[in-house]
Structures are given as structure tokens and as C-alpha cells.
Design an enzyme around this catalytic site. Structure first.
Site, PDB file in Angstrom:
ATOM      1  N   SER A 171       0.848  -1.196   0.000  1.00 29.98           N
ATOM      2  CA  SER A 171       0.000   0.000   0.000  1.00 29.98           C
ATOM      3  C   SER A 171       0.879   1.239   0.000  1.00 29.98           C
ATOM      4  O   SER A 171       2.076   1.143  -0.282  1.00 29.98           O
ATOM      5  CB  SER A 171      -0.926  -0.031   1.223  1.00 29.98           C
ATOM      6  OG  SER A 171      -1.920   0.959   1.099  1.00 29.98           O
ATOM      7  N   ASN A 172       0.316   2.387   0.275  1.00 28.54           N
ATOM      8  CA  ASN A 172       1.113   3.617   0.336  1.00 28.54           C
ATOM      9  C   ASN A 172       0.552   4.538   1.408  1.00 28.54           C
ATOM     10  O   ASN A 172      -0.452   4.221   2.047  1.00 28.54           O
ATOM     11  CB  ASN A 172       1.146   4.298  -1.039  1.00 28.54           C
ATOM     12  CG  ASN A 172      -0.247   4.670  -1.500  1.00 28.54           C
ATOM     13  OD1 ASN A 172      -0.909   5.500  -0.890  1.00 28.54           O
ATOM     14  ND2 ASN A 172      -0.709   4.032  -2.568  1.00 28.54           N
ATOM     15  N   ARG A 173       1.196   5.688   1.592  1.00 30.45           N
ATOM     16  CA  ARG A 173       0.869   6.534   2.732  1.00 30.45           C
ATOM     17  C   ARG A 173      -0.189   7.606   2.454  1.00 30.45           C
ATOM     18  O   ARG A 173      -0.320   8.552   3.193  1.00 30.45           O
ATOM     19  CB  ARG A 173       2.125   7.253   3.219  1.00 30.45           C
ATOM     20  CG  ARG A 173       3.115   6.359   3.894  1.00 30.45           C
ATOM     21  CD  ARG A 173       4.242   7.226   4.450  1.00 30.45           C
ATOM     22  NE  ARG A 173       5.389   6.431   4.787  1.00 30.45           N
ATOM     23  CZ  ARG A 173       5.510   5.755   5.922  1.00 30.45           C
ATOM     24  NH1 ARG A 173       4.534   5.796   6.806  1.00 30.45           N
ATOM     25  NH2 ARG A 173       6.586   5.054   6.161  1.00 30.45           N
ATOM     26  N   ALA A 210      -4.420   7.555  -4.583  1.00 26.61           N
ATOM     27  CA  ALA A 210      -3.059   7.113  -4.882  1.00 26.61           C
ATOM     28  C   ALA A 210      -3.144   5.615  -5.157  1.00 26.61           C
ATOM     29  O   ALA A 210      -2.952   4.790  -4.264  1.00 26.61           O
ATOM     30  CB  ALA A 210      -2.151   7.408  -3.697  1.00 26.61           C
TER      31      ALA A 210
END
Ligand code: C5P
Length: 400
Positions: free
Chosen positions: A206-208, A272
Site C-alpha cells: 500500500s502507500n501513505r 493514490a
């Protein structure tokens, strides 16, 4: 004609605050009609609510006089907004499951108007899996929520999430939902947050992304009157009243949810989205000794490009975001061409943007570029919503 709210008062101790809500709505020029559940009548009287609204209060589904007088179908339709305050766990459960065994529940089932719920209950009841399940179902049905807030409970010594939102907050949410903004009658999809790509049942890539900018855009479009579907990856944010949220995890689910929400007038792709996902998702947790040395990845679908290139049901205006560190305008123009979208909002991510409250953006359309000063994500959202309204809303001419 003034706007009309049908207020359903449920049987929670916060019912006394609903009397203040009636007063505040009337001060704002909104006319109010009241339905009370049987439980609510133990806490406040129909006489008190009736005195404030200046007409009878409706309480019974099977009372012949009331049914002939107005009837539950007319009650459900002769208003611009239905408000449930307090929305008890019981009323939420009934509405989530389509029960109609009393006047309040029947009205909620019969209405074709927007519904705003202001939950109020003990924190344990709110946190209960059944209530959370009902909340999710109601949100997916497009019901709007305001609160609950954190604070003291009526029960002595108890604190937590479950206090009904204050009457002013509920009134503000009502006024937002009642507004005739320039995007009234328009439909929008906004994507927000990260996507989560499972490797096995417990691990993921995943991402932030915090989702803040996308949530703010969804709220701003809704405040201008649009019907907004927010397709959101996992975030800790709560959605603004009036916005329909569809929770997803993976990029493929996000694309499917977006396609399911078509046709719309405008699509704003803020999420995102993970560019890659593990090629295989293990059904069971991968044991330490069994893990491969590397993870094979497969490219995810590009949601922005897919919606932009649709031949049928393409939104009139498709907007993407682009995180750039240099050559912002040139890179964004290349992205418009590559993805086929209409506008790009280019973030300069050389500073602190991810997770922060401020943003610095450039709005790039096919024939213009505007550099906006650094401002809060809420303000970026409002300015962008105003640009969208100028392009596709009301009487304004379309700009691309
Ligand atoms: O190609 P890049 O990731 O820079 O593009 C960013 C824009 O494309 C954002 O609007 C993002 O929401 C969207 N996007 C998408 N699906 C992907 C990748 C990006 O919708 N798989």
C-alpha cells in the site's frame, strides 16, 4: 417556497436537543414537520414539539385520523430532506434492513428524498459490530450522517463516541443538503486514499496517502449541490454528510466501483492507486519458510485512463491528479495526453504534502495553466469545485 424538513425524533435521551434543532431550522427559514417514535414520546412530548413547529406531530402508522390526514407516503414525500435525530441504534437497524413496523420506519422506507441521520447512543452500542454493519449499509444506500461526537454520555461517568452532534452542526448539515448549488442535478465520482493490494490474508502492499484531499473535494462538490459518490481506499477519515461512500481495497475493486457509479458528469481521480499488485494472492497466510525470495508483480489497471478513454458513458469532465517534483506543467500536459483526461491538478510534492493539511497545486486544462498559492486542502477543494461548477454547472459555458 421555503425548504421543508421532515424531522424524525427517535427515542434517545438526546431527543431534547431535537427541540432546539427545530428552533434553529426555523430560524434559518426551513419549515419543519415532526414524526416521533413511541420511544421518543417517553423523553419529549408531542405537545412540546408540536408547539415549536406550529402543527400536529405525527406518531402513529395505524391511526386512522393521521393516515387520512396526511399519511405516511405523503409525509415521506412532502419534504426536501428527512432528518433522523436522534438516530438510535434501533432506528438505524430498521432503516438498514428495510423494516417498516412503525411510522418512522415506514417513512424512511417510503421516502425518495435525501436522508440525514444524527446517531446518538451509548459508545458500546455504537461500536457494536451490528451497528457498524448497519452504518456501512446505510452509507452505501446513500444516507448521510452527522456525528456522533465524542464526549460525556448521559450515563454517569461514561465517555466515548456516541453523543449526538450539536443542534447547530445538524442544522449546518441540513442546510448543506438543502442547498441549490450550481452543481445541483450533477453527478460526480471522486476516488480517494490509497489502495491496498493483498499478498495473503494478512499482508499487503500500500502507500501513505491519507485521503484528505479527495475527501475534501467530495465534500466541496456536495456543498455545491452535486450528488457525489466517493470511492475510497482504507482511510481514517469520516465522510461529509450527503456524500455516498463506497469502501474498496484494491485498484481492481476501485475501478469496478467507479464503473458501477457511471454515468456521471464529472470524475475526479485523487486516489493514490497502487501501480502494481502481487501477481498471486495466497488464500492462507504465507509461512516464513515458504515465502519466495521475491514478489512477482502485475500492473494494475489505470482507473483515470480507463474512464477517460471510455467511448460510452465517458464523464463530461475527467480530472486527474499528478504528483510532480520538477517540470510540473510539461509533465502534467504529457499526462493529459497519455491518459486522455481533461484536466490535471499537479501537486508539487517536493515539500510536505502527503498526509499534511496544505497543498500547493497547479490546475492545468487543455489550454490554460493556473498556479495556485499554497493553501489548505479544504481550500484547494473549494476552488477546484468552483472551477468544475464554472465548467459544467448551471448556466455557465463549458470550458475544457
Ligand atoms: O500515472 P500517475 O500515477 O502519476 O497518475 C496519477 C493520476 O492517475 C491520479 O489522478 C490517480 O488517481 C490516477 N491513477 C489511477 N489509476 C492508476 C494510477 C493512477 O486512476 N492505476
Amino acid at each position: 417556497m421555503s425548504k421543508r424538513v421532515l424531522l424524525i425524533i427517535g427515542g434517545g435521551i438526546a431527543a431534547y436537543k431535537s427541540l432546539d434543532l427545530i428552533r434553529r431550522l426555523k430560524e434559518s427559514g426551513v419549515s419543519v414537520r415532526v414524526v416521533m417514535t413511541k420511544a421518543a414520546q417517553h423523553l419529549v412530548t408531542p405537545l412540546a414539539a408540536g408547539a415549536l413547529v406550529g402543527e400536529r406531530v405525527f406518531t402513529d402508522l395505524f391511526d386512522q385520523a393521521q393516515e387520512f390526514d396526511v399519511g405516511h407516503i405523503r409525509l415521506a414525500r412532502e419534504c426536501d430532506l428527512v432528518v433522523v435525530a436522534p438516530a438510535t441504534a434501533d432506528l438505524m437497524a430498521k432503516a438498514a434492513n428495510g423494516l417498516a413496523d412503525d411510522l418512522a420506519a415506514a417513512v424512511l422506507l417510503a421516502t425518495d428524498k435525501p436522508v440525514l441521520m444524527a446517531p446518538a447512543m451509548n459508545p458500546h452500542m455504537w461500536a457494536n459490530a451490528a451497528t457498524q454493519r448497519n452504518l456501512k449499509a446505510l452509507r452505501a444506500d446513500g444516507r448521510a450522517f452527522v456525528g456522533p461526537n465524542e464526549g460525556e454520555m448521559a450515563e454517569r461517568g461514561e465517555r466515548g463516541l456516541g453523543r449526538m452532534a450539536e443542534p447547530e452542526e445538524i442544522r449546518d448539515a441540513c442546510l448543506t443538503l438543502l442547498s441549490d448549488g450550481p452543481l445541483k442535478g450533477k453527478n460526480a465520482i471522486v476516488t480517494a486514499g490509497p489502495t491496498l493490494e493483498a499478498l495473503d490474508p494478512v499482508r499487503f502492499l500500500s502507500n501513505r496517502s491519507s485521503g484528505k484531499q479527495g475527501y475534501a473535494i467530495a465534500a466541496a462538490l456536495s456543498q455545491l449541490g452535486a450528488s457525489v459518490t466517493l470511492v475510497s481506499g482504507p482511510t481514517n477519515l469520516s465522510v461529509s454528510p450527503g456524500v455516498k461512500r463506497i469502501d474498496v481495497e484494491s485498484a481492481r475493486d476501485m475501478l469496478a466501483a467507479c464503473e458501477g457509479a457511471l454515468p456521471v458528469d464529472v470524475a475526479v481521480m485523487v486516489a493514490a492507486v497502487a501501480d502494481w499488485r502481487p501477481s498471486k494472492t495466497a488464500k492462507k497466510k504465507i509461512k516464513k519458510g515458504e515465502a519466495a525470495e521475491s514478489i512477482e508483480l502485475t500492473e494494475n489497471p489505470d482507473i483515470l485512463a480507463t474512464l477517460s478513454k471510455k467511448t460510452k458513458k465517458r464523464p463530461a469532465l475527467v480530472i486527474g491528479f499528478a504528483a510532480e517534483t520538477d517540470n510540473v506543467e510539461a509533465n502534467a500536459r504529457a499526462k493529459i495526453a497519455r491518459k486522455g483526461c481533461d484536466w490535471i491538478v499537479a501537486n508539487d510534492v517536493s515539500g510536505e504534502v502527503m498526509g499534511g493539511d496544505d497543498n500547493q497545486v497547479m490546475l492545468i486544462t487543455r489550454d490554460s495553466a493556473q498556479l495556485w498559492p499554497r493553501m489548505s486542502k479544504d481550500l484547494v477543494a473549494q476552488k477546484l469545485a468552483a472551477e468544475i461548477a464554472a465548467a459544467i454547472g448551471g448556466k455557465a459555458t463549458r470550458r475544457k
